[in-house]
Design an enzyme around this catalytic site. Sequence first.
Site, PDB file in Angstrom:
ATOM      1  N   TYR A 296      23.435  28.903  45.548  1.00 49.74           N
ATOM      2  CA  TYR A 296      23.983  27.717  44.870  1.00 49.74           C
ATOM      3  C   TYR A 296      25.225  28.105  44.058  1.00 49.74           C
ATOM      4  CZ  TYR A 296      24.229  23.713  41.664  1.00 49.74           C
ATOM      5  OH  TYR A 296      24.655  22.629  40.938  1.00 49.74           O
TER       6      TYR A 296
ATOM      7  N   ILE B 244      24.559  12.124  38.226  1.00 48.74           N
ATOM      8  CA  ILE B 244      25.949  12.129  37.746  1.00 48.74           C
ATOM      9  C   ILE B 244      26.813  11.130  38.530  1.00 48.74           C
ATOM     10  CG2 ILE B 244      28.043  13.573  37.682  1.00 48.74           C
ATOM     11  CD1 ILE B 244      26.078  15.988  37.104  1.00 48.74           C
TER      12      ILE B 244
ATOM     13  N   GLY C 239      26.855   9.320  45.206  1.00 52.66           N
ATOM     14  CA  GLY C 239      26.907   8.390  44.074  1.00 52.66           C
ATOM     15  C   GLY C 239      25.623   7.617  43.860  1.00 52.66           C
ATOM     16  N   THR C 240      24.538   8.058  44.491  1.00 53.14           N
ATOM     17  CA  THR C 240      23.315   7.237  44.460  1.00 53.14           C
ATOM     18  C   THR C 240      22.448   7.471  43.228  1.00 53.14           C
ATOM     19  OG1 THR C 240      22.088   8.917  45.683  1.00 53.14           O
ATOM     20  CG2 THR C 240      23.163   7.202  46.983  1.00 53.14           C
TER      21      THR C 240
HETATM   22  N1  LIG Z   1      22.057  18.201  37.087  1.00 55.22           N
HETATM   23  C1  LIG Z   1      22.578  19.362  36.734  1.00 55.22           C
HETATM   24  O1  LIG Z   1      22.040  20.057  35.872  1.00 55.22           O
HETATM   25  C2  LIG Z   1      23.848  19.838  37.396  1.00 55.22           C
HETATM   26  C3  LIG Z   1      24.522  20.896  36.801  1.00 55.22           C
HETATM   27  C4  LIG Z   1      25.702  21.353  37.377  1.00 55.22           C
HETATM   28  C5  LIG Z   1      26.192  20.769  38.522  1.00 55.22           C
HETATM   29  N2  LIG Z   1      25.506  19.741  39.092  1.00 55.22           N
HETATM   30  C6  LIG Z   1      26.080  19.141  40.308  1.00 55.22           C
HETATM   31  O2  LIG Z   1      26.253  17.757  40.105  1.00 55.22           O
HETATM   32  C7  LIG Z   1      26.296  17.101  41.370  1.00 55.22           C
HETATM   33  C8  LIG Z   1      25.407  15.881  41.312  1.00 55.22           C
HETATM   34  O3  LIG Z   1      24.085  16.321  41.109  1.00 55.22           O
HETATM   35  P1  LIG Z   1      23.043  15.553  40.167  1.00 55.22           P
HETATM   36  O4  LIG Z   1      22.602  16.501  39.154  1.00 55.22           O
HETATM   37  O5  LIG Z   1      23.575  14.239  39.767  1.00 55.22           O
HETATM   38  O6  LIG Z   1      21.816  15.439  41.187  1.00 55.22           O
HETATM   39  P2  LIG Z   1      21.252  14.249  42.058  1.00 55.22           P
HETATM   40  O7  LIG Z   1      20.829  13.131  41.181  1.00 55.22           O
HETATM   41  O8  LIG Z   1      20.253  14.891  42.948  1.00 55.22           O
HETATM   42  O9  LIG Z   1      22.504  13.750  42.904  1.00 55.22           O
HETATM   43  C9  LIG Z   1      22.935  14.370  44.077  1.00 55.22           C
HETATM   44  C10 LIG Z   1      23.747  13.374  44.868  1.00 55.22           C
HETATM   45  O10 LIG Z   1      24.237  14.048  46.034  1.00 55.22           O
HETATM   46  C11 LIG Z   1      23.872  13.277  47.167  1.00 55.22           C
HETATM   47  N3  LIG Z   1      23.664  14.089  48.340  1.00 55.22           N
HETATM   48  C12 LIG Z   1      22.841  15.152  48.506  1.00 55.22           C
HETATM   49  N4  LIG Z   1      22.891  15.581  49.774  1.00 55.22           N
HETATM   50  C13 LIG Z   1      23.762  14.764  50.426  1.00 55.22           C
HETATM   51  C14 LIG Z   1      24.242  14.694  51.754  1.00 55.22           C
HETATM   52  N5  LIG Z   1      23.829  15.557  52.698  1.00 55.22           N
HETATM   53  N6  LIG Z   1      25.129  13.715  52.052  1.00 55.22           N
HETATM   54  C15 LIG Z   1      25.542  12.840  51.116  1.00 55.22           C
HETATM   55  N7  LIG Z   1      25.127  12.851  49.850  1.00 55.22           N
HETATM   56  C16 LIG Z   1      24.245  13.807  49.511  1.00 55.22           C
HETATM   57  C17 LIG Z   1      22.583  12.576  46.763  1.00 55.22           C
HETATM   58  O11 LIG Z   1      22.417  11.467  47.623  1.00 55.22           O
HETATM   59  P3  LIG Z   1      20.998  11.092  48.329  1.00 55.22           P
HETATM   60  O12 LIG Z   1      20.546   9.875  47.622  1.00 55.22           O
HETATM   61  O13 LIG Z   1      21.365  10.839  49.750  1.00 55.22           O
HETATM   62  O14 LIG Z   1      20.074  12.275  48.160  1.00 55.22           O
HETATM   63  C18 LIG Z   1      22.905  12.197  45.334  1.00 55.22           C
HETATM   64  O15 LIG Z   1      23.672  11.019  45.300  1.00 55.22           O
HETATM   65  C19 LIG Z   1      25.881  18.145  42.405  1.00 55.22           C
HETATM   66  O16 LIG Z   1      27.036  18.641  43.057  1.00 55.22           O
HETATM   67  C20 LIG Z   1      25.244  19.240  41.551  1.00 55.22           C
HETATM   68  O17 LIG Z   1      25.338  20.502  42.167  1.00 55.22           O
HETATM   69  C21 LIG Z   1      24.350  19.257  38.544  1.00 55.22           C
END
Ligand SMILES: NC(=O)c1ccc[n+]([C@@H]2O[C@H](COP(=O)([O-])OP(=O)(O)OC[C@H]3O[C@@H](n4cnc5c(N)ncnc54)[C@H](OP(=O)(O)O)[C@@H]3O)[C@@H](O)[C@H]2O)c1
Length: 251
Positions: free
Chosen positions: A150, A17, A13-14
Amino acid sequence: MNFNNKNVLITGGTTGIGLATAKAFIQQGAHVMITGKNVDNLQKAAAEINDIKLKTVVSDTANLTDIGTLEKTIVQSGKKLDVLFLNAGVSKFATIESTSVADFDLQFNINVKGLFFTLQKMIPHLQDGASVVFTSSATSTASHSQLSVYSATKSAIDTIARVAATELAERNIRVNIISPGPIDTPILGKAMSADEAKATQDFYKTGGLIPLKKIGTPEEVAEAVLFLSATTSSFITGASLSIDGGTALRR
Ligand SMILES: NC(=O)c1ccc[n+]([C@@H]2O[C@H](COP(=O)([O-])OP(=O)(O)OC[C@H]3O[C@@H](n4cnc5c(N)ncnc54)[C@H](OP(=O)(O)O)[C@@H]3O)[C@@H](O)[C@H]2O)c1
């Protein structure tokens, strides 16, 4: 949608999304706990949201001991969860030939194993009638080059979520999937070089692959998560909701 006094746990949640969804739930009155591995990012998120209804927990979702600590935190709070948003995830771009064992394990340990065991540990702490939402991806049913691992993690999540919907229905717990297309978050910058990330973002922003000709925002995804968590979706379970500007239409 009113989430007054509802208890929400968001893994990852940091930023992106997860952060946008935390903000949206708090605006609707919920108490929200967010997790992340990176302490700086958790502190930045807490400063940005700046609301007493937000709690942060350092928890590496790939680490079973950390998931146990998260469970203890929930137990100590004395509250049951109304919403569990299993969102933490990472992506790495590489062809099958060039994928390292380390990157394979990283993606499966966070995106699949982490979400699975977080769900397992949280099931006893869900209210009857709670809502669980998994973050999958439009790639789970696509065949994009360099995204084999992925995409496979997200296909695995889709299956786990549907089985969870079957198993938890007797407690009226609904389990649904959001399936975002390209969304403007920091994820690409973590998956590839800064130049490659910018080129990919620019491609999406000018409508590449996307019929609605724009990249999605984290806030647009958050709205879908709130919908699937609210009583307005009370007869929806085991569903996957695409939030992708029509990306899936082009397959
Ligand atoms: N952006 C896109 O285009 C897209 C499309 C489809 C699906 N998604 C999915 O949406 C979700 C959120 O991604 P986002 O796009 O919002 O990217 P993001 O901003 O990189 O967010 C990822 C989140 O996951 C956390 N995370 C990663 N590794 C972790 C771990 N080992 N333990 C705990 N937390 C961890 C990160 O926390 P830290 O601060 O600790 O890194 C961050 O809060 C993911 O599941 C991604 O696969 C994204």
